[in-house]
Design a protein around this motif. Structure first.
Motif, PDB file in Angstrom:
ATOM      1  N   GLU A 183       7.139  17.206  19.940  1.00  7.19           N
ATOM      2  CA  GLU A 183       7.598  16.625  18.672  1.00  7.19           C
ATOM      3  C   GLU A 183       8.609  15.510  18.926  1.00  7.19           C
ATOM      4  N   ARG A 184       9.517  15.730  19.886  1.00 10.13           N
ATOM      5  CA  ARG A 184      10.501  14.699  20.226  1.00 10.13           C
ATOM      6  C   ARG A 184       9.824  13.453  20.802  1.00 10.13           C
ATOM      7  N   ILE A 185       8.789  13.667  21.621  1.00  7.30           N
ATOM      8  CA  ILE A 185       8.070  12.533  22.218  1.00  7.30           C
ATOM      9  C   ILE A 185       7.358  11.727  21.137  1.00  7.30           C
ATOM     10  N   VAL A 186       6.727  12.408  20.190  1.00 10.18           N
ATOM     11  CA  VAL A 186       6.050  11.716  19.093  1.00 10.18           C
ATOM     12  C   VAL A 186       7.052  10.860  18.321  1.00 10.18           C
ATOM     13  N   LEU A 187       8.222  11.432  18.015  1.00 12.31           N
ATOM     14  CA  LEU A 187       9.250  10.678  17.284  1.00 12.31           C
ATOM     15  C   LEU A 187       9.756   9.494  18.106  1.00 12.31           C
ATOM     16  N   LEU A 188       9.928   9.705  19.404  1.00 11.40           N
ATOM     17  CA  LEU A 188      10.416   8.648  20.288  1.00 11.40           C
ATOM     18  C   LEU A 188       9.426   7.489  20.358  1.00 11.40           C
ATOM     19  N   GLU A 194       4.540  -0.563  19.525  1.00  8.16           N
ATOM     20  CA  GLU A 194       3.654  -1.455  18.769  1.00  8.16           C
ATOM     21  C   GLU A 194       2.185  -1.078  18.957  1.00  8.16           C
ATOM     22  N   PRO A 195       1.396  -1.212  17.895  1.00  6.68           N
ATOM     23  CA  PRO A 195      -0.055  -0.993  18.012  1.00  6.68           C
ATOM     24  C   PRO A 195      -0.654  -2.040  18.940  1.00  6.68           C
ATOM     25  N   PRO A 196      -1.691  -1.762  19.631  1.00  6.96           N
ATOM     26  CA  PRO A 196      -2.582  -0.609  19.532  1.00  6.96           C
ATOM     27  C   PRO A 196      -2.125   0.588  20.359  1.00  6.96           C
ATOM     28  N   LYS A 197      -0.881   0.591  20.792  1.00  6.75           N
ATOM     29  CA  LYS A 197      -0.273   1.704  21.535  1.00  6.75           C
ATOM     30  C   LYS A 197      -1.052   2.047  22.809  1.00  6.75           C
ATOM     31  N   GLY A 198      -1.351   0.995  23.529  1.00  8.65           N
ATOM     32  CA  GLY A 198      -1.980   1.168  24.849  1.00  8.65           C
ATOM     33  C   GLY A 198      -0.910   1.228  25.925  1.00  8.65           C
ATOM     34  N   GLU A 199      -1.345   1.262  27.157  1.00  3.77           N
ATOM     35  CA  GLU A 199      -0.414   1.371  28.287  1.00  3.77           C
ATOM     36  C   GLU A 199       0.586   0.210  28.314  1.00  3.77           C
ATOM     37  N   LEU A 200       0.098  -0.994  28.069  1.00  4.41           N
ATOM     38  CA  LEU A 200       0.966  -2.174  28.101  1.00  4.41           C
ATOM     39  C   LEU A 200       2.046  -2.102  27.023  1.00  4.41           C
ATOM     40  N   GLU A 201       1.685  -1.644  25.821  1.00  6.35           N
ATOM     41  CA  GLU A 201       2.661  -1.532  24.730  1.00  6.35           C
ATOM     42  C   GLU A 201       3.745  -0.498  25.066  1.00  6.35           C
ATOM     43  N   TYR A 202       3.366   0.588  25.713  1.00  4.25           N
ATOM     44  CA  TYR A 202       4.354   1.597  26.122  1.00  4.25           C
ATOM     45  C   TYR A 202       5.269   1.051  27.215  1.00  4.25           C
ATOM     46  N   ILE A 203       4.701   0.303  28.151  1.00  5.70           N
ATOM     47  CA  ILE A 203       5.517  -0.305  29.212  1.00  5.70           C
ATOM     48  C   ILE A 203       6.515  -1.279  28.595  1.00  5.70           C
ATOM     49  N   HIS A 204       6.058  -2.098  27.672  1.00  9.02           N
ATOM     50  CA  HIS A 204       6.965  -3.057  27.018  1.00  9.02           C
ATOM     51  C   HIS A 204       8.061  -2.340  26.240  1.00  9.02           C
ATOM     52  N   PHE A 205       7.696  -1.266  25.554  1.00  8.83           N
ATOM     53  CA  PHE A 205       8.687  -0.546  24.744  1.00  8.83           C
ATOM     54  C   PHE A 205       9.760   0.105  25.615  1.00  8.83           C
ATOM     55  N   PHE A 206       9.330   0.778  26.680  1.00  9.76           N
ATOM     56  CA  PHE A 206      10.286   1.543  27.498  1.00  9.76           C
ATOM     57  C   PHE A 206      10.924   0.712  28.615  1.00  9.76           C
ATOM     58  N   CYS A 207      10.197  -0.291  29.132  1.00 12.51           N
ATOM     59  CA  CYS A 207      10.697  -1.032  30.295  1.00 12.51           C
ATOM     60  C   CYS A 207      10.986  -2.492  30.004  1.00 12.51           C
ATOM     61  N   GLY A 208      10.461  -2.991  28.905  1.00 12.51           N
ATOM     62  CA  GLY A 208      10.607  -4.410  28.601  1.00 12.51           C
ATOM     63  C   GLY A 208       9.406  -5.181  29.099  1.00 12.51           C
ATOM     64  N   ASN A 209       9.334  -6.427  28.716  1.00  6.11           N
ATOM     65  CA  ASN A 209       8.246  -7.309  29.126  1.00  6.11           C
ATOM     66  C   ASN A 209       8.648  -7.990  30.419  1.00  6.11           C
TER      67      ASN A 209
END
Length: 109
Positions: free
Chosen positions: A76-81, A86-101
């Motif tokens: 539940e915490r991971i879903v909220l986090l 950003e959509p389409p919520k692929g690997e690249l979007e997760y990398i950008h969100f957590f690590c930056g571009n």
């Protein structure tokens, strides 16, 4: 170990020392569950159950049930986090969100 000794061993290895530990596991007593129940019964029969005494809190919990509860809370915490990824919520979007571009120098700081 019999009754008292078994219960003392459990108490020592599974003592809840602080606020960060909600429960302990009895892992070295496989096949001895009935004896553990008997040891706890002997110990709790001697506790003060009077109205002015503290309530005894000796519980046996199902470790798989407790583990599932902890896993469900973590999921539940991971879903909220990850809601703000950003959509389409692929690997690249997760990398950008957590690590930056990596193509933007300021993101890497």
């Amino acid at each position: 170990m019999q009754d008292h000794g078994l219960f003392q061993a459990i108490c020592r290895t599974n003592r809840l020392d602080g606020e960060d530990k909600d429960f302990g596991y009895i892992v070295a007593y496989k096949g001895l569950f009935k004896k553990v129940e008997n040891a706890i019964a002997v110990y709790t029969s001697e506790l003060d159950h009077s109205d002015d005494g503290p309530a005894p809190d000796v519980l046996l919990k199902d470790r798989l049930k407790k583990g599932k509860e902890c896993l469900d809370q973590a999921l539940e915490r991971i879903v909220l986090l990850c809601e703000r990824v950003e959509p389409p919520k692929g690997e690249l979007e997760y990398i950008h969100f957590f690590c930056g571009n990596t193509e933007i120098a300021s993101d890497l700081k």
